[in-house]
Write a protein that holds these residues in place. Structure first.
Motif, mmCIF file in Angstrom:
data_model
loop_
_atom_site.group_PDB
_atom_site.id
_atom_site.type_symbol
_atom_site.label_atom_id
_atom_site.label_comp_id
_atom_site.label_asym_id
_atom_site.label_seq_id
_atom_site.Cartn_x
_atom_site.Cartn_y
_atom_site.Cartn_z
ATOM 1 N N UNK A 98 0.825 -0.901 -0.137
ATOM 2 C CA UNK A 98 -0.188 0.446 -0.003
ATOM 3 C C UNK A 98 0.972 1.837 -0.252
ATOM 4 N N UNK A 99 1.927 0.896 0.424
ATOM 5 C CA UNK A 99 2.932 2.691 1.370
ATOM 6 C C UNK A 99 3.666 2.655 0.275
ATOM 7 N N UNK A 100 3.909 1.796 -0.619
ATOM 8 C CA UNK A 100 4.876 1.997 -2.242
ATOM 9 C C UNK A 100 3.935 1.442 -3.378
ATOM 10 N N UNK A 101 2.395 1.006 -3.592
ATOM 11 C CA UNK A 101 2.112 1.999 -4.379
ATOM 12 C C UNK A 101 1.378 3.723 -4.414
ATOM 13 N N UNK A 102 1.599 3.714 -2.868
ATOM 14 C CA UNK A 102 1.003 5.079 -2.657
ATOM 15 C C UNK A 102 1.638 6.560 -3.146
ATOM 16 N N UNK A 103 2.917 5.653 -2.926
ATOM 17 C CA UNK A 103 4.273 6.519 -3.280
ATOM 18 C C UNK A 103 4.253 7.090 -5.092
ATOM 19 N N UNK A 104 3.792 6.224 -5.743
ATOM 20 C CA UNK A 104 3.959 6.713 -6.822
ATOM 21 C C UNK A 104 2.801 7.942 -7.520
ATOM 22 N N UNK A 105 1.648 6.944 -6.598
ATOM 23 C CA UNK A 105 0.224 7.835 -7.007
ATOM 24 C C UNK A 105 1.072 9.401 -6.181
ATOM 25 N N UNK A 106 1.399 9.962 -5.543
ATOM 26 C CA UNK A 106 1.488 10.444 -4.459
ATOM 27 C C UNK A 106 2.690 11.516 -5.306
ATOM 28 N N UNK A 107 3.766 10.559 -5.763
ATOM 29 C CA UNK A 107 4.925 11.525 -6.971
ATOM 30 C C UNK A 107 4.119 12.170 -8.241
ATOM 31 N N UNK A 108 2.839 10.990 -8.576
ATOM 32 C CA UNK A 108 2.856 11.788 -9.221
ATOM 33 C C UNK A 108 2.257 13.152 -9.473
#
Ligand code: F6R
Length: 240
Positions: A13-23
């Protein structure tokens, strides 16, 4: 394809959220394609947490969800609109008018599908699409079939999907039999895709999606052709 290995559900969850957040940090008016379901819950929880800490600003973000059940309106707790409000929208500073889902209550479903395609086009397409995968290989509600359905369309859910989703309803009988889903074309046109999977249940299908032949019998297999596919999966889902 970029494969990101996570320890467990929380780590995924944290790693996937990282990509969305960076976007969103890199492009403040991003169009995010969003999914519902158990896989996405932890990702939204993480995004809400970072929003509360002041790390992400959603004020200019637009979202388009993959799908919605036919016959459920947004006040129904089982609708995907309700899920999104409950897990994400009401906790962040996104504007209501920028949160889009297909309307499962539309009088003319065919027209609603066309409206949704036009909406995605008007928004300029999807910058980053979040996906889970069904145990039968579906993405959105693009169910296993003889051909890849390109555009937003209405589907009859497969028995296996009804079984899988029955856990969210009081009984299996209550699971709607139809849904509206974004088509394979809009998904594949997303500029980046983050496919997430967690748990043993997903191990068999994840192997077929990522390593098997590209076939409409496993709709998720089409993602192998995407130039910017990021897979975030935990150890159990990568077990095979
Ligand atoms: C939900 C969706 C579905 C789910 C899939 C996995 O909007 O489009 O394709 O991503 O059914 O569901 P979970 O995450 O509950 O295992």
């Amino acid at each position: 394809m970029k494969l990101v290995r996570a320890k467990d559900y929380k780590d995924m969850s944290r790693k996937a959220a990282n990509f969305l957040s960076a976007q969103v940090i890199l492009k403040e008016n991003s169009v995010l394609g969003l999914a519902t379901g158990g896989t996405s819950e932890g990702i939204y929880e993480q995004l809400v947490d970072w929003y509360r800490k002041g790390d992400i600003d959603f004020s200019m973000v637009s979202t388009v969800n993959l799908d919605e059940y036919v016959g459920l309106d947004g006040s129904n707790e089982r609708s995907y609109r309700y899920y999104m409000e409950h897990h994400l929208f009401r906790h962040i500073n996104i504007k209501e008018r920028n949160c889009h889902l297909p309307d499962g209550m539309a009088g003319n479903l065919e027209e609603e599908c066309r409206r949704y395609d036009r909406l995605i086009e008007r928004l300029g397409g999807i910058d980053m699409q979040l996906l889970g995968v069904g145990e039968n290989g579906h993405i959105g509600f693009n169910e296993p079939d003889e051909a890849f359905e390109q555009m937003t369309h209405c589907v009859w859910l497969k028995e296996s999907t009804i079984d899988a989703n029955a856990r969210y309803f009081a009984s299996r009988e209550e699971v709607p039999r139809r849904a509206i889903t974004m088509g394979i074309k809009a998904i594949m046109q997303a500029r980046a895709i983050v496919l997430c999977a967690s748990g043993k249940r997903k191990a068999g299908i994840l192997k077929r999606v990522l390593c098997g032949p590209v076939t409409p019998e496993v709709p998720g297999s089409v993602l192998q052709m995407h130039p910017r596919l990021i897979v975030v999966a935990d150890a159990e889902a990568l077990g095979e």
